[in-house]
Design an enzyme around this catalytic site. Structure first.
Site, mmCIF file in Angstrom:
data_model
loop_
_atom_site.group_PDB
_atom_site.id
_atom_site.type_symbol
_atom_site.label_atom_id
_atom_site.label_comp_id
_atom_site.label_asym_id
_atom_site.label_seq_id
_atom_site.Cartn_x
_atom_site.Cartn_y
_atom_site.Cartn_z
ATOM 1 C CB ALA A 1 -0.913 -0.013 1.221
ATOM 2 C CG PHE B 1 2.044 8.625 1.638
ATOM 3 C CD1 PHE B 1 1.290 9.701 2.124
ATOM 4 C CD2 PHE B 1 2.633 8.752 0.394
ATOM 5 C CE1 PHE B 1 1.153 10.863 1.375
ATOM 6 C CE2 PHE B 1 2.492 9.898 -0.363
ATOM 7 C CZ PHE B 1 1.751 10.960 0.130
ATOM 8 C CE LYS C 1 5.947 -2.290 1.681
ATOM 9 N NZ LYS C 1 6.030 -1.059 2.497
ATOM 10 C CD GLU D 1 8.281 3.143 2.912
ATOM 11 O OE1 GLU D 1 7.431 2.245 2.709
ATOM 12 O OE2 GLU D 1 8.835 3.785 1.991
ATOM 13 N NE ARG D 2 6.711 7.948 2.033
ATOM 14 C CZ ARG D 2 6.366 8.618 0.961
ATOM 15 N NH1 ARG D 2 5.995 9.867 1.055
ATOM 16 N NH2 ARG D 2 6.379 8.036 -0.211
ATOM 17 C CB CYS E 1 -4.500 8.248 -6.940
ATOM 18 S SG CYS E 1 -6.049 7.462 -6.524
ATOM 19 C CD GLU F 1 1.159 10.779 -9.442
ATOM 20 O OE1 GLU F 1 2.082 9.959 -9.406
ATOM 21 O OE2 GLU F 1 0.011 10.536 -9.043
HETATM 22 P P1 NAD Z 1 5.234 4.659 -3.569
HETATM 23 O O1 NAD Z 1 5.234 4.009 -4.900
HETATM 24 O O2 NAD Z 1 6.430 5.469 -3.180
HETATM 25 O O3 NAD Z 1 5.039 3.556 -2.419
HETATM 26 C C1 NAD Z 1 4.056 2.542 -2.524
HETATM 27 C C2 NAD Z 1 4.573 1.262 -1.889
HETATM 28 O O4 NAD Z 1 5.650 0.755 -2.666
HETATM 29 C C3 NAD Z 1 5.083 1.458 -0.470
HETATM 30 O O5 NAD Z 1 4.621 0.379 0.317
HETATM 31 C C4 NAD Z 1 6.598 1.448 -0.625
HETATM 32 O O6 NAD Z 1 7.255 0.856 0.479
HETATM 33 C C5 NAD Z 1 6.816 0.623 -1.862
HETATM 34 N N1 NAD Z 1 7.955 1.084 -2.684
HETATM 35 C C6 NAD Z 1 8.230 2.377 -3.007
HETATM 36 N N2 NAD Z 1 9.290 2.418 -3.840
HETATM 37 C C7 NAD Z 1 9.666 1.144 -4.062
HETATM 38 C C8 NAD Z 1 10.673 0.538 -4.858
HETATM 39 N N3 NAD Z 1 11.519 1.272 -5.599
HETATM 40 N N4 NAD Z 1 10.782 -0.808 -4.849
HETATM 41 C C9 NAD Z 1 9.939 -1.554 -4.121
HETATM 42 N N5 NAD Z 1 8.963 -1.027 -3.353
HETATM 43 C C10 NAD Z 1 8.819 0.299 -3.320
HETATM 44 O O7 NAD Z 1 3.903 5.550 -3.493
HETATM 45 P P2 NAD Z 1 3.504 6.625 -2.385
HETATM 46 O O8 NAD Z 1 4.374 7.815 -2.501
HETATM 47 O O9 NAD Z 1 3.383 5.958 -1.060
HETATM 48 O O10 NAD Z 1 2.023 7.002 -2.882
HETATM 49 C C11 NAD Z 1 1.773 7.987 -3.869
HETATM 50 C C12 NAD Z 1 1.594 7.367 -5.234
HETATM 51 O O11 NAD Z 1 0.540 6.407 -5.210
HETATM 52 C C13 NAD Z 1 1.187 8.384 -6.295
HETATM 53 O O12 NAD Z 1 1.880 8.121 -7.474
HETATM 54 C C14 NAD Z 1 -0.305 8.130 -6.484
HETATM 55 O O13 NAD Z 1 -0.813 8.490 -7.751
HETATM 56 C C15 NAD Z 1 -0.363 6.646 -6.288
HETATM 57 N N6 NAD Z 1 -1.701 6.218 -5.932
HETATM 58 C C16 NAD Z 1 -2.438 5.612 -6.901
HETATM 59 C C17 NAD Z 1 -3.736 5.213 -6.622
HETATM 60 C C18 NAD Z 1 -4.566 4.558 -7.676
HETATM 61 O O14 NAD Z 1 -5.565 3.930 -7.339
HETATM 62 N N7 NAD Z 1 -4.211 4.672 -8.947
HETATM 63 C C19 NAD Z 1 -4.274 5.416 -5.337
HETATM 64 C C20 NAD Z 1 -3.466 6.048 -4.365
HETATM 65 C C21 NAD Z 1 -2.175 6.435 -4.672
#
Ligand code: NAD
Length: 399
Positions: free
Chosen positions: A50, A52, A76, A79-80, A184, A284
């Site tokens: 998931a 944050f 999972k 982490e934030r 999002c 974005e």
């Molecule tokens: P993120 O991609 O940084 O993190 C999401 C998850 O992936 C976290 O659990 C994190 O630990 C993990 N993660 C992050 N980078 C990783 C990597 N390089 N390798 C493996 N795991 C990794 O996203 P965020 O900043 O927490 O959330 C914002 C993003 O989520 C925005 O891009 C937003 O558009 C998107 N979002 C999309 C929807 C949708 O339904 N389309 C809904 C909510 C948020």
């Protein structure tokens, strides 16, 4: 935060009502004494990763549907925001969930890669940004797992000349700056068509009146960003837009809030005269920034949106049913709002973002989730009456 919990609980409620969606199929008498029935089975262990920005709702998009279809679950959280998921698990156990059905692991890349590689995990639901989502989709798919991945977004609102001004302005300001744009389905691009460009000055005025501050204080409209990195990204993209020729009638960079010197503050920002070639448009932003573009016709606005790689959500503001219908049918975006800006479907529908906003074939919640979290077994049975024909036949059975 209250909306985050309420919209998440709607999915729990929906999960409790999916019994009929889980039913199988039967055809009796496909041939002499032969009947066929299919039924859905759980996959085994499923996992959710998931982001944050909705610490309750997005985990609740995941494990309730995974569990009511008969799977155990590994979640999972980001982490934030690790604590909300722990509280959800406590409440689920208080409600009677057996030990071991819902499991939470914390961490970042190593935890994610463990989920992608662990053979016992059969399917992964991911919501988050493009980089993590593409990594998880390819690594887990290569290991033979099902993956549904909801990725990033750039959602456009189109405003036609006949839009109802006051309601439209309020909708744009709320959808652009609420939660500091960290949704999002936030509106991050506004396309003013023809004389609708006259709405720009009142839009800026309304945005100027918003109050920046800590989200738990009553009367605050725009909370801080989630991390120093997010603040840096938003300010960098806004500055790049200005350097590339956009104007900023409202720029929230460099704001301070009394009593919170370390907050990641960025005030509401409006960028105008944005064009699709600019870095601020191509990326974005995920912050409190509305980018305003102009189009002469609805066709031009639709072409602009269809040329954007993402397909999460879009909206049109108009009093014309014909224009709204044309937009709905011609725009290549999976979730469309008409006179409402954030068209997140109720969970009996699925969350149907499209194109660059999703990887995988099955949507979150609704019928899509039942399909995602189950596999079919099909049984063909032959119960001949005693003493029936038992002749040896070597040909392909047809009757
Ligand atoms: P993120 O991609 O940084 O993190 C999401 C998850 O992936 C976290 O659990 C994190 O630990 C993990 N993660 C992050 N980078 C990783 C990597 N390089 N390798 C493996 N795991 C990794 O996203 P965020 O900043 O927490 O959330 C914002 C993003 O989520 C925005 O891009 C937003 O558009 C998107 N979002 C999309 C929807 C949708 O339904 N389309 C809904 C909510 C948020």
């Amino acid at each position: 935060a209250k909306g985050d919990i309420f919209r998440g609980l709607e999915v729990v409620e929906h999960a409790c009502s999916t019994t009929s969606l889980q039913m199988g199929e039967t055809t009796a008498g496909v041939a002499g004494s032969t009947d066929v029935h299919s039924y859905r089975l759980p996959l085994g262990v499923c996992a959710g990763i998931a982001p944050f920005n909705f610490p309750a709702m997005i985990p609740l998009w995941m494990f309730p549907m995974g569990m009511v279809t008969g799977n155990t679950y590994v979640l999972k959280p980001s982490e934030r925001v690790p604590l909300t998921a722990m509280r959800l698990a406590e409440l689920a156990m208080e409600a009677g969930l057996p030990d071991g059905v819902l499991n939470i692991i914390h961490g970042t890349h190593d935890a994610v890669n463990f989920i992608c590689d662990e053979p016992a995990i059969r399917a992964i639901s991911f919501v988050g940004g493009d980089a993590a989502g593409k990594h998880i989709y390819s690594r887990a798919s290569a290991n033979g797992k099902r993956v549904q991945a909801n990725l990033g977004a750039q959602n456009h609102a189109v405003v036609l000349e006949d839009a109802e001004p006051d309601a439209t302005l309020k909708a744009l300001v709320a959808a652009g700056f609420g939660a500091a744009g960290q949704r999002c389905m936030a509106i991050s691009r506004v396309v003013l068509v023809g004389r609708a460009r006259e709405m720009l000055p009142p839009l800026v005025e309304m945005a100027k009146r918003l109050t920046l501050g800590p989200g738990h204080v009553p009367g605050v409209d725009v909370p801080p960003l989630n991390s120093p990195e997010a603040k840096e990204r938003v300010e960098r993209l806004v500055a790049s837009g200005i350097a590339q020729g956009a104007s900023a009638p409202l720029n929230g960079a460099g704001q301070a809030v009394d009593g919170y010197p370390d907050g990641n503050w960025v005030g509401p920002t409006v960028l105008t005269d944005v064009t699709p070639e600019m870095e601020c448009y191509k990326n974005e932003i995920f912050g409190p920034v509305l980018q305003v573009l102009h189009a002469d016709t609805l066709d031009e606005a639709i072409a602009l949106i269809n040329a954007n790689p993402y397909g999460n959500g879009t909206a049109i503001f108009t009093r014309s049913g014909a224009a709204a219908r044309k937009f709905t049918h011609e725009v290549d975006v999976g979730q469309v709002g008409i006179n409402l800006p954030i068209p997140v479907p109720l969970p009996m529908f699925s969350f149907t973002g499209s194109r660059g906003s999703i990887l995988g074939d099955h949507n979150f919640y609704g019928k899509g989730a039942v399909t995602f979290y189950t596999q079919w077994k099909t049984v063909t049975s032959n119960w001949k009456p005693a003493g029936g024909d038992t002749a040896l036949s070597m040909s392909m059975p047809t009757m």
